[in-house]
Design an enzyme around this catalytic site. Structure first.
Site, PDB file in Angstrom:
ATOM      1  CD  GLU A 177      -2.751   1.360   2.451  1.00  0.00           C
ATOM      2  OE1 GLU A 177      -3.679   2.189   2.428  1.00  0.00           O
ATOM      3  OE2 GLU A 177      -2.503   0.644   3.438  1.00  0.00           O
ATOM      4  CE  LYS A 214      -6.562   0.105   1.742  1.00  0.00           C
ATOM      5  NZ  LYS A 214      -7.114  -0.308   3.046  1.00  0.00           N
TER       6      LYS A 214
END
Length: 297
Positions: A177, A214
């Site tokens: 992420e 993400k």
């Protein structure tokens, strides 16, 4: 074997990933939005007890099942706690058919070169071993990009993939992420650099390995479509990043193959003061709207 079932669900099922992983720094804010003031707890243990109650209430709500929610990201204390008399990860999979993930980062280092790298994680191997033993499927770790700095973004992606390989070594699937801050002026440029850096790292992974990504919802729809289609990517999920739920859903619906992994946008409109019926209705409406945006793309 549940691991294969879980991988298949993560890879192909319609739905989204619920982010229930607020940590120490963000917990007071999350509780306040939920209608629990700081005067309601006197120390960290009481604060984390209250946030666990909120998470358990969400997980036990009728709308929180594998029909709409593919997976859920847990904070370490949640993994170490019980829901419904079972360890949280076990309960999620066995009772709700939701795949459990664990947030593993220890927060962000100070800003340098336009980015915030993750702090060192000296105890990561022990945590991953514990997570694997508790039935966790994958992990999540967050860095932040505050400027379209080529060297800074390269450093973020290098760190994410280096630790990602450590996580893969424990048989867990990392969610990488690198969040791009939604308010920066050069967001689209940062996203272009990020796409290039992630692609380089994915191309270098062995054929038998996959990661998840993400990412912040991009300025130009389908910027990340090449990542969605990459053979080393199990799934691409999107963070809400401070967008309102309506805007996050709208942006998400324009990005083919990307599903939601919302935290604040998931709990928006929920309150400790609501009756169970009102709480369940509000959560069901939220789940339905995020699900619809996730399958629209």
């Amino acid at each position: 074997m549940s691991k294969q079932q879980q991988a298949e669900q993560v890879r192909t099922a319609n739905g989204f990933i619920a982010a229930l992983d607020q940590s120490g720094g963000s917990t007071p804010k999350a509780l306040k939005l939920y209608g629990v003031d700081e005067s309601a707890y006197g120390n960290d243990a009481e604060m984390f007890g209250l946030i666990h109650d909120m998470r358990a209430r969400i997980v036990n709500s009728p709308a929180f099942t594998g029909d709409r929610i593919i997976g859920a990201i847990l904070f370490e204390r949640t993994m170490d706690s019980d829901i419904g008399g079972k360890p949280s990860a076990t309960y999620l999979w066995e009772n709700r058919h939701v795949v459990p993930f664990l947030k593993v980062d220890k927060g962000l280092a100070d800003e340098a070169d336009g980015v915030r790298l993750m702090k060192d994680m000296p105890d990561l191997d022990a945590l991953l071993e514990k997570a694997a033993g508790k039935g966790i499927f994958g992990t999540k770790m967050r860095s932040v990009i505050d400027a379209a700095s080529t060297s800074g973004i390269a450093a973020v992606v290098d760190q994410q993939f280096a630790i990602g390989k450590q996580i893969l070594g424990h048989g867990l699937v990392p969610i990488i992420e690198p969040e791009v801050t939604i308010s920066i002026a050069d967001k689209a440029e940062a996203e272009s650099i990020l796409l290039s850096e992630i692609t380089k790292q994915l191309d270098a992974l062995p054929e038998d390995q996959q990661v998840m990504l993400k990412l912040t919802l991009p300025e130009a729809a389908n910027t990340y479509k090449p990542l969605v289609d990459h053979p080393r990517v199990m799934r691409v999920v999107a963070l809400s990043g401070g967008y309102s739920r309506d805007e996050a859903n709208d942006r998400l619906s324009k990005n083919t193959g990307i599903i939601a992994s919302f935290s604040r946008a998931l709990t928006e409109g929920l309150s400790a003061q609501q009756s169970d019926a009102d709480f369940d209705t509000a959560l069901a409406d939220t789940v339905e709207s995020i699900y619809a945006a996730s399958v629209a793309g």
